[in-house]
Design an enzyme around this catalytic site. Structure first.
Site, PDB file in Angstrom:
ATOM      1  N   VAL A   9     -12.154  -2.303  18.536  1.00 38.73           N
ATOM      2  CA  VAL A   9     -13.109  -1.091  18.472  1.00 38.73           C
ATOM      3  C   VAL A   9     -12.655  -0.689  16.953  1.00 38.73           C
ATOM      4  O   VAL A   9     -11.836  -0.152  16.958  1.00 38.73           O
ATOM      5  CB  VAL A   9     -12.946  -0.080  19.841  1.00 38.73           C
ATOM      6  CG1 VAL A   9     -14.216   0.925  19.278  1.00 38.73           C
ATOM      7  CG2 VAL A   9     -13.210  -0.913  20.876  1.00 38.73           C
ATOM      8  N   ASN A  13     -10.993  -0.667   7.278  1.00 38.94           N
ATOM      9  CA  ASN A  13      -9.970  -1.204   6.912  1.00 38.94           C
ATOM     10  C   ASN A  13      -8.986  -1.792   7.448  1.00 38.94           C
ATOM     11  O   ASN A  13      -8.653  -3.101   7.655  1.00 38.94           O
ATOM     12  CB  ASN A  13      -9.117  -0.194   5.801  1.00 38.94           C
ATOM     13  CG  ASN A  13      -9.965  -0.007   4.387  1.00 38.94           C
ATOM     14  OD1 ASN A  13     -11.081  -0.683   4.147  1.00 38.94           O
ATOM     15  ND2 ASN A  13      -9.616   1.156   3.783  1.00 38.94           N
ATOM     16  N   GLY A  15      -9.496  -2.250  10.951  1.00 40.57           N
ATOM     17  CA  GLY A  15     -10.046  -3.262  12.106  1.00 40.57           C
ATOM     18  C   GLY A  15     -10.428  -4.504  11.151  1.00 40.57           C
ATOM     19  O   GLY A  15     -10.151  -5.748  11.641  1.00 40.57           O
ATOM     20  N   SER A  16     -10.695  -4.593   9.805  1.00 43.64           N
ATOM     21  CA  SER A  16     -11.062  -5.581   9.174  1.00 43.64           C
ATOM     22  C   SER A  16      -9.773  -6.540   9.042  1.00 43.64           C
ATOM     23  O   SER A  16      -9.839  -7.893   8.759  1.00 43.64           O
ATOM     24  CB  SER A  16     -11.713  -5.438   7.776  1.00 43.64           C
ATOM     25  OG  SER A  16     -13.079  -4.682   8.066  1.00 43.64           O
ATOM     26  N   VAL A 133       2.559   4.319  12.346  1.00 40.26           N
ATOM     27  CA  VAL A 133       3.550   5.002  11.483  1.00 40.26           C
ATOM     28  C   VAL A 133       3.998   3.974  10.565  1.00 40.26           C
ATOM     29  O   VAL A 133       4.169   2.996  11.002  1.00 40.26           O
ATOM     30  CB  VAL A 133       4.660   5.731  12.145  1.00 40.26           C
ATOM     31  CG1 VAL A 133       5.563   6.396  10.988  1.00 40.26           C
ATOM     32  CG2 VAL A 133       4.227   6.963  12.923  1.00 40.26           C
ATOM     33  N   GLY A 135       2.620   1.642   8.331  1.00 42.62           N
ATOM     34  CA  GLY A 135       2.041   0.391   8.691  1.00 42.62           C
ATOM     35  C   GLY A 135       2.659  -0.967   8.619  1.00 42.62           C
ATOM     36  O   GLY A 135       2.747  -1.872   9.443  1.00 42.62           O
ATOM     37  N   GLY A 188      -8.869   4.493  -4.360  1.00 43.13           N
ATOM     38  CA  GLY A 188      -8.839   4.445  -2.947  1.00 43.13           C
ATOM     39  C   GLY A 188      -7.566   4.556  -2.480  1.00 43.13           C
ATOM     40  O   GLY A 188      -7.471   4.543  -1.164  1.00 43.13           O
ATOM     41  N   LYS A 206       3.096  11.751  11.560  1.00 45.00           N
ATOM     42  CA  LYS A 206       4.067  10.737  11.586  1.00 45.00           C
ATOM     43  C   LYS A 206       5.397  10.936  12.142  1.00 45.00           C
ATOM     44  O   LYS A 206       6.232  10.426  12.691  1.00 45.00           O
ATOM     45  CB  LYS A 206       3.978  10.020  10.459  1.00 45.00           C
ATOM     46  CG  LYS A 206       2.713   9.263  10.122  1.00 45.00           C
ATOM     47  CD  LYS A 206       2.551   8.735   8.697  1.00 45.00           C
ATOM     48  CE  LYS A 206       1.185   8.145   8.395  1.00 45.00           C
ATOM     49  NZ  LYS A 206       0.963   7.596   7.018  1.00 45.00           N
ATOM     50  N   GLY A 303      -2.779   0.167   4.274  1.00 48.30           N
ATOM     51  CA  GLY A 303      -3.658  -0.921   3.868  1.00 48.30           C
ATOM     52  C   GLY A 303      -4.189  -1.884   5.036  1.00 48.30           C
ATOM     53  O   GLY A 303      -3.367  -1.849   6.064  1.00 48.30           O
TER      54      GLY A 303
END
Length: 434
Positions: A9, A13, A15-16, A133, A135, A188, A206, A303
Site C-alpha cells: 500500500v 519513493n 513503495g517504488s 529509522v 532507512g 529533492g 526517530k 532514498g
C-alpha cells in the site's frame, strides 16, 4: 515450502523502491528464504499512472487500500504511505484482518506504535518497522537483537539526512541557510515544506523510537526538547573550526541514575570524533554500552533503494515467521513491555557551551556579559572573535565551562535583553563524549 503473498500500500519513493527490489532480487530472496515472496496486491491513489517493474503481475491493482487488507490471498501488508491518518487505518485494518504488517512510518510508530503492537500481539500477528529509522542502517535489529545483551548507557544519532546535507553545505561552501535549503529542495533532499526536517521534528520521532529500543521506555515525541537548524550560519562554522569542532543536528539520549536525558538540537562536535565525519545526506548512530563499550552504525538514511532494502528485509523476516509459527518472536520494541516515561528536565544536564553573539560594538560588552554569567555561577572558558569591519553587526563567541543548562538558558535570556544585542544569543551545547 508455501510461497508468501504480499500487499503493498503506497507506491511513492519507498513503495517504488520496494517493488523494484522484490522484482529484481526475487531469485536471491527466494534462495535465502526457501520460498518466494509474491506481490499479490498493490494500492496507490495514482496506481493507474504507475509503471510496475517487469516480472510483477499482481492479482489486484487498486486505489482502495481496503481491498488489499481484506484480500484472502494477502499474507503480509506493507504500509508505505506515511502520515498518521490513512496509514493508521491501513495498519489497524490489516491487523484486524489477521495479517502481519511491515511499515516504514516513523511518525505513526513513534506516536502510536505501542498500541498498534499490542493489537498485533492480541491478533497473533507481527509488526515490523525496521525502515522507520535510518532507512539504510538496520539499527532496529542492532538494538533489538544485535547488542541486546548490553546495557545501553548513551545513544547519539544524526537521524535526518536533509539537515545534515544543509549543515555540510554551509560548512564546506560558506553558503547561507536559505540558499542551501533552496538547493536541497531543487535536488529533492528537502520537501516543499521543509519544517519537519529543518526544525527537528522528523529526527524527534526517530529518536523516540530508538529510545524505546535502547532503553525500554515509551516517550511522547512532543516531550523531547527539540531545536532546529534555521539559526546556524557560516559564522558559526568559522568559530567551530577555531574550536576544532563541527556542528551537527544531534539526537541524544543518555541514561542517568534517575531517568533519561533526551534532546534533538544542533551541537558542536569535536572533529576528532567519528560522528563529526558524517557528511551530506548520510545518517549515523553511535551507542555506548556498559559492557560492550562503543559501537557505530553508518549509512544512507533515506532514498527509495536503501529504505526499500529495509522494507524487504522486514518482509522476509515476517515471512519466515509464517513457516512455521516460531516458539519465540523478537518483540518489535525489543522489550516485552515498555514503561511509561518522560524525559528528565533538560535544564538539569551539565554541558560545555558555545554562545554566539551579534552585537552593536560599544565599550563594556564583555563586562556586562561576564557579569550576567557570574550571577548564574557560570565560568567562561574562552572568548573568540574573527576580524570583522561591521561594528553594527559584530559576531563573536564565548565558550563556557561545564555548566547546568538551566543556568545557561537563564543567563542567555537575560543577555538577550541587553541593548547592544542585534539578535538573541545562539546557545549550542558542546558534546565531548561522542
Amino acid at each position: 515450502m508455501k510461497d508468501v503473498n504480499l500487499g503493498i500500500v503506497g507506491l511513492g519513493n519507498v513503495g517504488s523502491g520496494t517493488l523494484t527490489i522484490l522484482a529484481e532480487n526475487a531469485d536471491e530472496i527466494a534462495r535465502k528464504l526457501g520460498f518466494r515472496l509474491n506481490v499479490t496486491a498493490v494500492c496507490s491513489r495514482s496506481v493507474k499512472s504507475k509503471n510496475l517493474p517487469a516480472g510483477l503481475a499482481p492479482k489486484l491493482i487498486t486505489t482502495d487500500w481496503r481491498e488489499v487488507v481484506s484480500h484472502p490471498d494477502v499474507d503480509i501488508v506493507a504500509e508505505l504511505i506515511g502520515g498518521t491518518g490513512t496509514a493508521r487505518e491501513v495498519v489497524e485494518g490489516a491487523i484486524a484482518a489477521g495479517k502481519s504488517v511491515v511499515t516504514a512510518n516513523k511518525e505513526l510508530v513513534a506516536l502510536e506504535g505501542v498500541s498498534i503492537w499490542k493489537k498485533a500481539e492480541a491478533q497473533g500477528v507481527t509488526l515490523a518497522m525496521e525502515a522507520s529509522v535510518c532507512g539504510g542502517i538496520p539499527i532496529h535489529a542492532v538494538l533489538r537483537e544485535g547488542i541486546a545483551g548490553d546495557h545501553i548507557e548513551t545513544l547519539f544519532g544524526i537521524l535526518n539526512g536533509t539537515s545534515n546535507y544543509i549543515l555540510t553545505e554551509i560548512e564546506e561552501n560558506g553558503s547561507a541557510f536559505n540558499d542551501v535549503l533552496a538547493e536541497a529542495q531543487r535536488l529533492g533532499y528537502a520537501e516543499a515544506d521543509p519544517t519537519a526536517d529543518v526544525d527537528g521534528f522528523d529526527a524527534r520521532s526517530k529518536l523516540a523510537l530508538l529510545a524505546s529500543l535502547a532503553f525500554g521506555v515509551q516517550l511522547t515525541p512532543g516531550d523531547i526538547p527539540t531545536e532546529g537548524i534555521r539559526r546556524i550560519s557560516p559564522i558559526d562554522f568559522h568559530y567551530a573550526k577555531q574550536l576544532d569542532c563541527t556542528i551537527k543536528l544531534l539526537c541524544s539520549a543518555r541514561r542517568v541514575e534517575d531517568g533519561l536525558f533526551v534532546s534533538v538540537r544542533p551541537a558542536l562536535l569535536s572533529k576528532k570524533t567519528i560522528m563529526a565525519g558524517v557528511k551530506g545526506a548520510y545518517n549515523a548512530v553511535w551507542s555506548r554500552g556498559k559492557f560492550g563499550a562503543d559501537t557505530f552504525y553508518y549509512g544512507r538514511g533515506a532514498g527509495p533503494n536503501p529504505t526499500g532494502v529495509a522494507v524487504v528485509s522486514d518482509l522476509m523476516r515476517v515471512a519466515r515467521s509464517l513457516h512455521p509459527e516460531p516458539a519465540h518472536r523478537v518483540p518489535p520494541f525489543a522489550y516485552t513491555d515498555l514503561a511509561a516515561a518522560k524525559p528528565l528536565e533538560i535544564g538539569r544536564q551539565h554541558r560545555h557551551w558555545y554562545l554566539r553573539f551579534r552585537i552593536t560594538d560599544q565599550p563594556g560588552i564583555i563586562r556586562d556579559l561576564s557579569s550576567i554569567l557570574a550571577e548564574h555561577s557560570i565560568s567562561i572558558d574562552a572568548v573568540l572573535q574573527l576580524p570583522d569591519l561591521d561594528k553594527q553587526n559584530l559576531p563573536f563567541v564565548i565558550t563556557l565551562e561545564n555548566s547546568p543548562e538551566s543556568a545557561v538558558r537563564a543567563a542567555v535570556e537575560k543577555m538577550s535583553k541587553l541593548p547592544f544585542m542585534v539578535e538573541p544569543p545562539l546557545a549550542l551545547p558542546i558534546e565531548r563524549g561522542v
